[in-house]
Design a protein around this motif. Sequence first.
Motif, mmCIF file in Angstrom:
data_model
loop_
_atom_site.group_PDB
_atom_site.id
_atom_site.type_symbol
_atom_site.label_atom_id
_atom_site.label_comp_id
_atom_site.label_asym_id
_atom_site.label_seq_id
_atom_site.Cartn_x
_atom_site.Cartn_y
_atom_site.Cartn_z
ATOM 1 N N SER A 135 0.854 -1.236 0.107
ATOM 2 C CA SER A 135 0.176 -0.034 -0.087
ATOM 3 C C SER A 135 0.796 1.313 0.043
ATOM 4 C CB SER A 135 -0.991 0.100 1.278
ATOM 5 O OG SER A 135 -1.879 -1.165 0.927
ATOM 6 N N GLN A 136 2.154 1.258 0.752
ATOM 7 C CA GLN A 136 2.875 2.495 0.854
ATOM 8 C C GLN A 136 3.457 2.738 -0.279
ATOM 9 O OE1 GLN A 136 5.121 1.124 4.393
ATOM 10 N NE2 GLN A 136 3.508 2.019 5.506
ATOM 11 N N SER A 153 2.524 1.764 -3.308
ATOM 12 C CA SER A 153 1.442 2.194 -4.447
ATOM 13 C C SER A 153 1.053 3.617 -4.258
ATOM 14 C CB SER A 153 0.025 1.434 -4.142
ATOM 15 O OG SER A 153 -0.961 1.659 -5.050
ATOM 16 N N VAL A 154 1.060 4.163 -3.101
ATOM 17 C CA VAL A 154 0.701 5.484 -2.923
ATOM 18 C C VAL A 154 2.212 6.381 -3.487
ATOM 19 C CG1 VAL A 154 0.720 7.240 -1.091
ATOM 20 C CG2 VAL A 154 -0.721 5.270 -0.923
ATOM 21 N N ARG A 191 1.950 6.401 -7.130
ATOM 22 C CA ARG A 191 0.685 7.149 -7.674
ATOM 23 C C ARG A 191 1.190 8.690 -7.578
ATOM 24 N NH1 ARG A 191 -4.341 6.133 -8.863
ATOM 25 N NH2 ARG A 191 -4.174 3.882 -7.879
ATOM 26 N N LEU A 212 -6.098 10.443 -2.585
ATOM 27 C CA LEU A 212 -5.305 9.159 -2.697
ATOM 28 C C LEU A 212 -6.092 8.053 -2.340
ATOM 29 C CD1 LEU A 212 -1.958 10.372 -1.171
ATOM 30 C CD2 LEU A 212 -2.154 9.444 -3.420
ATOM 31 N N ALA A 213 -6.869 8.277 -1.237
ATOM 32 C CA ALA A 213 -7.981 7.171 -0.563
ATOM 33 C C ALA A 213 -8.756 6.615 -1.544
ATOM 34 C CB ALA A 213 -8.480 7.593 0.738
ATOM 35 N N ALA A 228 -8.569 7.006 -4.870
ATOM 36 C CA ALA A 228 -7.853 6.441 -6.130
ATOM 37 C C ALA A 228 -7.452 4.914 -5.670
ATOM 38 C CB ALA A 228 -6.538 7.220 -6.204
ATOM 39 N N GLU A 229 -7.059 4.609 -4.387
ATOM 40 C CA GLU A 229 -6.570 3.348 -3.831
ATOM 41 C C GLU A 229 -7.480 2.467 -3.341
ATOM 42 O OE1 GLU A 229 -3.336 2.246 -3.883
ATOM 43 O OE2 GLU A 229 -2.787 3.925 -5.114
ATOM 44 N N MET A 253 -5.796 5.837 4.863
ATOM 45 C CA MET A 253 -4.826 6.377 3.993
ATOM 46 C C MET A 253 -3.930 7.212 5.046
ATOM 47 S SD MET A 253 -3.094 6.772 1.153
ATOM 48 C CE MET A 253 -4.170 5.975 -0.025
#
Length: 141
Positions: free
Chosen positions: A34-35, A37-38, A41, A53-54, A56-57, A64
């Motif tokens: 997850s980290q 991916s952020v 992004r 961001l939340a 989008a993820e 997030m």
Amino acid sequence: MADAVTLAQDLRALISKVKRRLREQADVGDLTPSQTSVLLRLEKDGPATTSSLARAEGIRPQSMGAVIAVLEGAGHVKGVPDPTDGRRIVLSLTDHCREWIREGRAARQDWLARTLQARLSVQERYDATAAVALLGRVVDE
């Protein structure tokens, strides 16, 4: 003639193995998927708020927030007040993080190029080039 189902299974398994080997070549530290991916992004899409961001993820803003807190603590992400709405914080990658991402990509690229050079003949590299072009047609829309 190649069976498409078997080819798809073999290709998927091979791609997973290549991805694992590439990940091994660059130190991602203790970052979770997850980290990571952020960070990717933010690199690709540019600065964003925690809530965007939340969305989008596909996770809750509170979740997030926890991801962002770790990334800020590690010096990968910085936040500044939104110039149009001071209540919101706009997040972006730090220069240190951009360099870390660049170095990681360079390490993976170098490993792959060296491995191709060492393990494949010139003809096999030509064959691999042709295969990559064919696979490009599979994913291009």
